[in-house]
Design an enzyme around this catalytic site. Structure first.
Site, PDB file in Angstrom:
ATOM      1  CG  HIS A 118      40.054  49.014  43.720  1.00  0.00           C
ATOM      2  ND1 HIS A 118      39.287  48.801  42.590  1.00  0.00           N
ATOM      3  CD2 HIS A 118      40.465  47.788  44.140  1.00  0.00           C
ATOM      4  CE1 HIS A 118      39.236  47.490  42.352  1.00  0.00           C
ATOM      5  NE2 HIS A 118      39.945  46.851  43.268  1.00  0.00           N
ATOM      6  CG  ASP A 155      43.359  43.085  40.176  1.00  0.00           C
ATOM      7  OD1 ASP A 155      44.354  42.988  40.914  1.00  0.00           O
ATOM      8  OD2 ASP A 155      42.188  42.944  40.578  1.00  0.00           O
ATOM      9  CG  HIS A 157      38.878  42.929  42.163  1.00  0.00           C
ATOM     10  ND1 HIS A 157      40.000  42.277  42.624  1.00  0.00           N
ATOM     11  CD2 HIS A 157      37.811  42.342  42.754  1.00  0.00           C
ATOM     12  CE1 HIS A 157      39.626  41.330  43.480  1.00  0.00           C
ATOM     13  NE2 HIS A 157      38.308  41.337  43.572  1.00  0.00           N
ATOM     14  CG  ASP A 232      42.925  39.644  41.687  1.00  0.00           C
ATOM     15  OD1 ASP A 232      43.203  39.795  40.484  1.00  0.00           O
ATOM     16  OD2 ASP A 232      42.636  40.589  42.446  1.00  0.00           O
TER      17      ASP A 232
HETATM   18 ZN   LIG Z   1      42.022  42.531  42.403  1.00  0.00          ZN
END
Ligand SMILES: [Zn+2]
Length: 303
Positions: A118, A155, A157, A232
């Site tokens: 991120h 991941d 996200h 995750d």
């Molecule tokens: Zn994540």
């Protein structure tokens, strides 16, 4: 044999504020050492400032290295950037680069932290300070260790920072499979984004992965894969929205390593996300992930 990159500075003292659990990184190593598996630990050098500045805004790099990050950026990151965190992120970024070097020698190697997908040009975000994936890919290409780098981000996200930091580069391809409704709300554009519906299970996930990953590797023809292997997507993850089991994560990780190795492409993993109020099962998932990938790698060595 698992070649795993780790450094004492990965385990930064927990900052006074913020909900991020740094003890996971110590527990991951405990899990690996207690597993009885053959592991070799490698300590990374800190990523030199010039390679951080090649990807991030030099002003932001300076703010981090002086532990003087403005409050609004620290809020975006999710914890204060102390001097210990500044040392930590230089080593975790050096770690992903070192894992790639080791992968070129051994087929597969793991960084026991990072996957900070991120982090953006002039700020960190979402528990990420510097984007080790973009920094390592850039340095590996600039120094002639690789010519085309595929970043596979599984991941839960989206890898929004990696996508924006490598946008427009013909020599870096970003593939992100993520829960469409999860953080970040505003997605960046990866080379290929696959947004997944909430609650997707093992079979649904593997169907999507097997449909896209081999095609991407064939078409892009990387000579190195960097893999953000966040755990995750697991059903019990606190921040995930998918429903993968332990077996589903293992099948995912084996498949990614196999697709690289069957084409003779080395693959290095970064730890990525994994969250829970109890860090132990999360650390166990990360350790199992790395051991599974090392096991798959060894199978290809024997072929
Ligand atoms: Zn994540």
């Amino acid at each position: 044999m698992l070649h795993v990159v780790h450094h004492a500075d990965y385990i930064a003292p927990r900052p006074a504020q913020g909900s991020f659990r740094f003890d996971k990184y110590w527990l991951v190593m405990e899990e690996l050492r207690a597993s009885g598996a053959a592991i070799t630990e490698h300590a990374p050098a800190p990523m030199p400032r010039k390679w951080l500045e090649a990807v991030h805004c030099p002003t932001y790099v300076d703010e981090v290295l002086r532990a003087a990050v403005p409050r609004h950026k620290e809020r975006r990151i999710g914890f204060p950037v102390t001097p210990a965190i500044a040392r930590r992120v230089q080593h975790t970024n050096g770690g992903t680069w070192l894992a790639a070097q080791l992968a070129c020698r051994h087929g597969y190697a793991a960084n026991s932290a990072a996957g900070s997908h991120h982090a953006l040009h002039d700020s960190g975000a979402g528990y990420c300070v510097f984007n080790d994936l973009a920094v390592a890919a850039h340095r590996l290409i600039a120094e002639g260790d690789a010519s085309r780098v595929l970043i596979v981000d599984l991941d839960v996200h989206q890898g929004d920072g990696t996508a924006s930091l490598t946008a427009g580069r013909a020599d870096i391809f970003t593939l992100s499979l993520h829960a469409e409704k999860n953080f970040p709300v505003r997605k960046a554009r990866s080379s290929l984004d696959i947004g997944l519906p909430d609650g997707m299970d093992d079979d649904g996930y593997m169907e999507v992965l097997t449909r896209h990953l081999p095609q991407v590797i064939e078409a892009f023809a990387p000579d190195l894969v960097l893999y953000q292997a966040g755990v995750d997507p697991h059903a019990e993850d606190k921040l995930g929205r998918l429903a993968l089991t332990d077996a589903g994560l293992a099948a995912r990780d084996r498949f990614v390593v196999a697709e690289a190795r069957r084409r003779g492409v080395p693959i290095a993993s970064a730890l990525g996300g994994g969250y829970g109020s109890d860090p132990r099962p999360v650390a166990a998932r990360h350790a199992a992930s790395m051991l599974t990938m090392a096991d798959e790698n060894a199978r290809w060595d024997q072929k």
